[in-house]
Write a protein that holds these residues in place. Structure first.
Motif, mmCIF file in Angstrom:
data_model
loop_
_atom_site.group_PDB
_atom_site.id
_atom_site.type_symbol
_atom_site.label_atom_id
_atom_site.label_comp_id
_atom_site.label_asym_id
_atom_site.label_seq_id
_atom_site.Cartn_x
_atom_site.Cartn_y
_atom_site.Cartn_z
ATOM 1 N N TYR A 37 0.949 -1.204 -0.410
ATOM 2 C CA TYR A 37 0.055 0.458 0.460
ATOM 3 C C TYR A 37 1.113 1.141 0.159
ATOM 4 N N ARG A 38 0.849 2.512 -0.235
ATOM 5 C CA ARG A 38 0.973 3.409 -0.103
ATOM 6 C C ARG A 38 0.454 4.886 0.836
ATOM 7 N N GLN A 39 0.414 5.964 0.897
ATOM 8 C CA GLN A 39 0.020 6.853 1.395
ATOM 9 C C GLN A 39 0.623 8.321 1.282
ATOM 10 N N VAL A 40 0.319 9.105 0.871
ATOM 11 C CA VAL A 40 0.890 10.618 0.628
ATOM 12 C C VAL A 40 0.335 11.568 1.863
ATOM 13 N N PRO A 41 0.673 11.895 2.426
ATOM 14 C CA PRO A 41 0.318 13.241 3.718
ATOM 15 C C PRO A 41 -0.686 13.584 3.019
ATOM 16 N N GLY A 42 -1.645 13.688 4.321
ATOM 17 C CA GLY A 42 -3.117 14.055 4.054
ATOM 18 C C GLY A 42 -4.115 13.286 3.395
ATOM 19 N N ASN A 43 -3.521 11.941 2.838
ATOM 20 C CA ASN A 43 -4.364 11.178 2.260
ATOM 21 C C ASN A 43 -4.682 9.864 2.212
ATOM 22 N N GLU A 44 -5.259 9.424 2.397
ATOM 23 C CA GLU A 44 -5.385 7.779 2.878
ATOM 24 C C GLU A 44 -4.729 6.709 2.329
ATOM 25 N N ARG A 45 -4.375 5.827 2.853
ATOM 26 C CA ARG A 45 -3.831 4.493 2.622
ATOM 27 C C ARG A 45 -4.330 3.661 1.282
ATOM 28 N N GLU A 46 -3.511 4.132 -0.384
ATOM 29 C CA GLU A 46 -4.153 3.564 -1.296
ATOM 30 C C GLU A 46 -3.414 1.856 -1.474
ATOM 31 N N PHE A 47 -4.626 1.382 -1.995
ATOM 32 C CA PHE A 47 -3.653 -0.551 -2.322
ATOM 33 C C PHE A 47 -2.660 -0.076 -3.745
ATOM 34 N N VAL A 48 -1.886 -0.435 -3.867
ATOM 35 C CA VAL A 48 -1.022 -0.586 -4.830
ATOM 36 C C VAL A 48 -1.089 -2.453 -5.716
ATOM 37 N N ALA A 49 -0.812 -3.446 -4.625
ATOM 38 C CA ALA A 49 -0.619 -4.470 -5.746
ATOM 39 C C ALA A 49 -0.837 -5.886 -4.158
ATOM 40 N N THR A 50 -1.139 -7.068 -4.562
ATOM 41 C CA THR A 50 -1.304 -8.211 -3.655
ATOM 42 C C THR A 50 -0.663 -9.029 -4.354
ATOM 43 N N THR A 51 -0.763 -10.055 -3.155
ATOM 44 C CA THR A 51 0.250 -11.599 -4.197
ATOM 45 C C THR A 51 -0.197 -12.786 -2.886
ATOM 46 N N THR A 52 -1.152 -13.555 -3.460
ATOM 47 C CA THR A 52 -1.566 -14.266 -2.577
ATOM 48 C C THR A 52 -0.618 -15.510 -2.321
ATOM 49 N N ASN A 53 -0.859 -17.063 -1.602
ATOM 50 C CA ASN A 53 -0.113 -17.060 -0.444
ATOM 51 C C ASN A 53 0.892 -18.228 -1.331
ATOM 52 N N GLY A 54 0.611 -18.345 -2.595
ATOM 53 C CA GLY A 54 1.061 -19.979 -3.795
ATOM 54 C C GLY A 54 2.386 -18.163 -4.482
ATOM 55 N N GLY A 55 1.456 -16.994 -4.482
ATOM 56 C CA GLY A 55 2.568 -16.442 -5.221
ATOM 57 C C GLY A 55 1.871 -16.315 -7.206
ATOM 58 N N ALA A 56 0.844 -17.076 -7.079
ATOM 59 C CA ALA A 56 0.632 -17.634 -8.037
ATOM 60 C C ALA A 56 -0.765 -15.955 -9.056
ATOM 61 N N THR A 57 -1.898 -15.615 -7.700
ATOM 62 C CA THR A 57 -2.478 -14.169 -8.480
ATOM 63 C C THR A 57 -1.891 -13.781 -7.802
ATOM 64 N N THR A 58 -1.725 -12.193 -8.602
ATOM 65 C CA THR A 58 -1.574 -10.759 -8.375
ATOM 66 C C THR A 58 -2.393 -10.211 -8.690
ATOM 67 N N ASN A 59 -2.756 -8.933 -8.100
ATOM 68 C CA ASN A 59 -4.039 -8.070 -7.785
ATOM 69 C C ASN A 59 -2.994 -6.413 -8.361
ATOM 70 N N TYR A 60 -3.528 -5.400 -9.179
ATOM 71 C CA TYR A 60 -2.689 -4.006 -9.263
ATOM 72 C C TYR A 60 -3.536 -2.992 -9.381
ATOM 73 N N ALA A 61 -3.789 -1.820 -8.957
ATOM 74 C CA ALA A 61 -4.320 -1.238 -9.279
ATOM 75 C C ALA A 61 -4.647 -0.732 -10.259
ATOM 76 N N SER A 62 -4.894 0.180 -10.389
ATOM 77 C CA SER A 62 -4.937 0.737 -12.234
ATOM 78 C C SER A 62 -3.766 1.796 -12.350
ATOM 79 N N SER A 63 -3.221 2.239 -11.066
ATOM 80 C CA SER A 63 -2.547 3.342 -11.297
ATOM 81 C C SER A 63 -1.489 2.753 -11.385
ATOM 82 N N VAL A 64 -1.160 2.021 -11.368
ATOM 83 C CA VAL A 64 0.392 0.607 -11.442
ATOM 84 C C VAL A 64 0.893 0.130 -12.336
ATOM 85 N N LYS A 65 -0.411 -0.914 -12.838
ATOM 86 C CA LYS A 65 -0.591 -1.633 -13.878
ATOM 87 C C LYS A 65 -0.028 -1.643 -14.573
ATOM 88 N N GLY A 66 0.535 -2.869 -15.195
ATOM 89 C CA GLY A 66 1.607 -1.878 -16.523
ATOM 90 C C GLY A 66 3.052 -1.876 -16.153
#
Length: 122
Positions: A37-66
Motif C-alpha cells: 500500500y502507499r500513502q501521501v500525507p493528508g490522504n488515505e492509504r491506498e492499495f498498490v498490489a497484492t499476491t496470494t500465498n503461492g504467488g500464483a495470483t496477483t492484483n494491481y491498482a490501475s494506476s500502477v498496472k503494467g
C-alpha cells in the motif's frame, strides 16, 4: 512477536526504477497474502498490489498496472515490489502488509511494516 521490515525506498528521477523488499520475521508458522500500500500525507492509504500465498495470483491498482510487479519468496517470507517507469505521482510512503500465523496459533492476523519513503523527482 512478528515484524515486517521494508527496505529499498529512496529518491529516483522520473522514468527510473526502484525495488522494494519486505521481510516478515519472528515466531511465524505461516504467511498468507502479502501486499503493498502507499500513502501521501493528508490522504488515505491506498492499495498498490497484492499476491496470494503461492504467488500464483496477483492484483494491481490501475494506476500502477503494467509498471509495477509484485513477487514473493516464500522460503524467505519476503515480498518484493519492482517499480519501473516511475512518475512523480508515485511519490509516497510505501507500506508492506501481510497475513501471518504465529507459532502455536491457528488464525492469520494482519501486520503492517513501518513504511519506506519513495520520492520521484520530475
Amino acid at each position: 512477536q512478528v515484524q515486517l521490515a521494508e527496505s529499498g525506498g529512496g529518491l529516483v528521477q522520473a522514468g527510473g526504477s526502484l525495488r522494494l523488499s519486505c521481510a516478515a520475521s519472528g515466531s511465524i508458522s505461516g504467511v498468507g497474502d502479502m501486499a503493498w500500500y502507499r500513502q501521501v500525507p493528508g490522504n488515505e492509504r491506498e492499495f498498490v498490489a497484492t499476491t496470494t500465498n503461492g504467488g500464483a495470483t496477483t492484483n494491481y491498482a490501475s494506476s500502477v498496472k503494467g509498471r509495477f510487479t509484485i513477487s514473493r519468496d516464500n522460503a524467505k517470507n519476503t515480498v518484493y515490489l519492482q517499480m519501473n517507469s516511475l512518475k512523480p505521482e508515485d511519490t509516497a510512503v510505501y507500506y508492506c502488509n501481510a497475513l501471518v500465523r504465529k507459532v502455536g496459533t491457528i488464525h492469520y492476523l494482519r501486520y503492517w511494516g513501518q513504511g519506506t519513503q519513495v520520492t520521484v523527482s520530475s
